[in-house]
Each structure stands twice: as structure tokens, then as C-alpha cells.
Design an enzyme around this catalytic site. Structure first.
Site, PDB file in Angstrom:
ATOM      1  N   ASP A  67      10.006  35.884   8.007  1.00 23.57           N
ATOM      2  CA  ASP A  67      10.234  35.829   9.452  1.00 23.57           C
ATOM      3  C   ASP A  67       9.993  34.375   9.833  1.00 23.57           C
ATOM      4  O   ASP A  67       8.866  33.887   9.707  1.00 23.57           O
ATOM      5  CB  ASP A  67       9.254  36.771  10.171  1.00 23.57           C
ATOM      6  N   SER A 145      22.970  25.602  20.749  1.00 25.15           N
ATOM      7  CA  SER A 145      24.055  26.335  21.407  1.00 25.15           C
ATOM      8  C   SER A 145      24.470  25.557  22.649  1.00 25.15           C
ATOM      9  O   SER A 145      23.631  24.874  23.252  1.00 25.15           O
ATOM     10  CB  SER A 145      23.572  27.730  21.827  1.00 25.15           C
ATOM     11  N   TYR A 158      17.210  32.756  25.830  1.00 25.55           N
ATOM     12  CA  TYR A 158      18.013  32.127  24.762  1.00 25.55           C
ATOM     13  C   TYR A 158      18.329  30.671  25.119  1.00 25.55           C
ATOM     14  O   TYR A 158      18.168  29.765  24.288  1.00 25.55           O
ATOM     15  CB  TYR A 158      19.295  32.942  24.588  1.00 25.55           C
ATOM     16  N   LYS A 162      17.161  27.251  23.157  1.00 27.87           N
ATOM     17  CA  LYS A 162      18.116  26.290  22.584  1.00 27.87           C
ATOM     18  C   LYS A 162      17.958  24.909  23.227  1.00 27.87           C
ATOM     19  O   LYS A 162      18.142  23.888  22.564  1.00 27.87           O
ATOM     20  CB  LYS A 162      19.545  26.816  22.737  1.00 27.87           C
TER      21      LYS A 162
END
Ligand code: NAP
Length: 250
Positions: A67, A145, A158, A162
Site C-alpha cells: 500500500d 492530473s 483528488y 494532485k
């Protein structure tokens, strides 16, 4: 020339999130360039198929499970890779997840999970790998991203992870430049993988309309950008974000 130039011959690369999608395409591309590849996923079993496909290019390749968000286990894995593959020249932090939700409905657990995997995961690998990378004058490439640059409704966790990854990229680039380690980010737009497969057809159509090149991207097209930054073309580039999005963020 039918065979592609093997500019990574004799180098050792670690690719996280290599079991599928963009990470698998990156691992295969680096193997085709001659690199030995450590293919990392949540379990070694999940990364096995990619490692086997890499080995078909005639390079050493192994599957590893961790992980990426667990600091001590990542440090152990980086040591194991060096011992088994004989060094470390290239780190590609690609593992990532989404837990999309509008801000008011987003749980703390979903925020933490995304930041822990996408941002802390990269930090864990960079910290563990920086000494060997200084020794080899290696490269670090982080898969960010476009939403880390633009933001996106429903993706506060998210996009924050990023954007953080881009800040991490630039800071590491400054810290390690004197040791001749280059650190860059690649920021993909909408790429066809498992991650984007769940988007409903209406939203997909709207997204397609917003992409100037009029199509979604391929994992291989992101891998080619990584290949460029990992190769001779990337020797004098550091702290940059290479956007691979068909013009989406224009
Ligand atoms: P994907 O198909 O969902 O694959 C994600 C990969 O990350 C899998 O290999 C998965 O391993 C691994 N992973 C997830 N959580 C992990 C963890 N905690 N520890 C170790 N490995 C973990 O995703 P993708 O579309 O290829 O995306 C790859 C990267 O590109 C991500 O960072 C993503 O944010 C970024 N990106 C994607 C797009 C896009 O449109 N697809 C756009 C911009 C950026 P398992 O198989 O073991 O689960």
C-alpha cells in the site's frame, strides 16, 4: 530500425500502480526501452501479469505488493528492489485512486484515503528512493492530473492531492537538482482506463465535447510522455508539469 532504441538499457525503474491502466503502459514502455522494472501494485499477485509482459521484452522484471500510503513498508520495498534488481535509476509515482463526491457529501475517510494514496504515497517513495537516486543521478516522474491545475467539481480530494503532488514535484526538483536528480510531473487529461470507465455516458459525451482534439487519450500516450522525460530528452528538464490532455485544460 524496427526495434525501438534502448536508451534505458541497464537502468532500474520502479513503477507504482503498474497492474493496469497508465502504470501498466508505462512499465511496458520502460521495459521496451531496456529498463529492468519493479512493478508495484496493492499486492504482488496483481502486478504479476505486467511483470511477465515486461520480461517478454528481455529485461528483468519483478512484481511487488505494497500500500503506497504505508511509510515503513514502502521503505522496505525500495531496499528490496535495489537488492534484487541492482540499484535504482527511475521512480514513477503513478498509483492513484478517486473517491468522487460533492464537497458537502464527501466523508473525511474519502478525503484521507485519496490524499494518503495519491500524495503521501508519492512522498513515501520519493523519500525512500532519494538516496539511491542521488547516487545514480536518477529521475523522478510523478503522475499528477490536469485537475490538479484546474480544479474540478466533485473532486476536491483528488484535485487537492494532485495539486499537492505538483507542489511536491517542484520542491523535490529544487532540493535534488544539485545532485543531478530531475523531478517532473505528467498531468494527463481524460485517459481510457478502469478509473474513467465508471463515468456515465452523458458526462462522457460532455467531456468529449470539451477536449479540443475530440477524443479521449490512451494510456500509451501518457507512457510516451514518461518515456521522453526518462530519456535523453528529459536531461535538462526539472520541476515541470507536462500536460497530456488533448487540449482539455486550454
Ligand atoms: P487505474 O486503472 O485505476 O489503476 C490504478 C493503479 O494504482 C492500479 O495499479 C492500482 O493497483 C494502483 N493503486 C491504487 N491504490 C494503491 C495503493 N494504495 N497502493 C498501491 N497501488 C495502488 O488508474 P489509471 O487511470 O491508470 O491512473 C493511473 C494514475 O494516473 C493515477 O495516479 C491517476 O490519478 C492518474 N490519472 C489518470 C487519469 C485518467 O483519465 N485515467 C487522468 C489523470 C490522471 P491495484 O490493481 O492493486 O488496485
Amino acid at each position: 530500425m524496427s526495434e525501438i532504441e534502448q536508451h534505458l538499457h541497464g537502468k532500474v525503474a520502479v513503477v507504482t500502480g503498474a497492474s493496469r491502466g497508465i502504470g501498466r503502459a508505462i512499465a511496458l514502455r520502460l521495459a521496451a526501452r531496456g529498463a529492468a522494472v519493479a512493478c508495484v501494485a496493492t499486492s504482488a499477485d496483481r502486478a504479476r501479469d505486467t511483470a511477465q509482459a515486461c520480461a517478454q521484452a528481455g529485461v528483468r522484471a519483478s512484481a511487488y505488493g505494497v500500500d503506497v500510503g504505508t511509510t515503513d513498508a514502502v521503505a522496505e520495498l525500495v531496499s528490496q528492489v535495489q537488492a534484487e534488481l541492482g540499484g535504482l535509476d527511475l521512480l514513477v509515482n503513478n498509483a492513484g485512486i478517486t473517491r468522487d463526491q460533492l464537497l458537502l457529501r464527501m466523508s473525511e475517510a474519502d478525503f484521507d484515503a485519496v490524499v494518503n494514496t495519491n500524495l503521501k504515497g508519492a512522498w513515501n517513495f520519493i523519500r525512500a528512493a532519494s538516496r539511491p537516486l542521488m547516487k545514480s543521478r536518477g529521475r523522478i516522474i510523478n503522475i499528477a492530473s490536469v485537475v490538479g491545475l484546474t480544479g474540478n467539481a466533485g473532486q476536491a480530494n483528488y484535485a487537492a492531492s494532485k495539486a499537492g503532488l505538483i507542489g511536491l514535484t517542484r520542491s523535490v526538483a529544487k532540493e535534488l537538482a544539485s545532485r543531478q536528480v530531475c523531478c517532473n510531473a505528467v498531468a494527463p487529461g481524460y485517459i481510457d482506463t478502469d478509473m474513467t470507465a465508471a463515468i456515465d455516458p452523458k458526462a462522457r459525451e460532455a467531456l468529449l465535447g470539451a477536449i479540443p482534439l475530440g477524443r479521449t487519450g490512451l494510456a500509451e500516450e501518457v507512457a510516451l510522455a514518461v518515456d521522453f522525460l526518462a530519456g535523453p530528452g528529459g536531461a535538462y528538464i526539472t520541476g515541470q508539469v507536462l500536460v497530456v490532455d488533448g487540449g482539455l485544460s486550454l
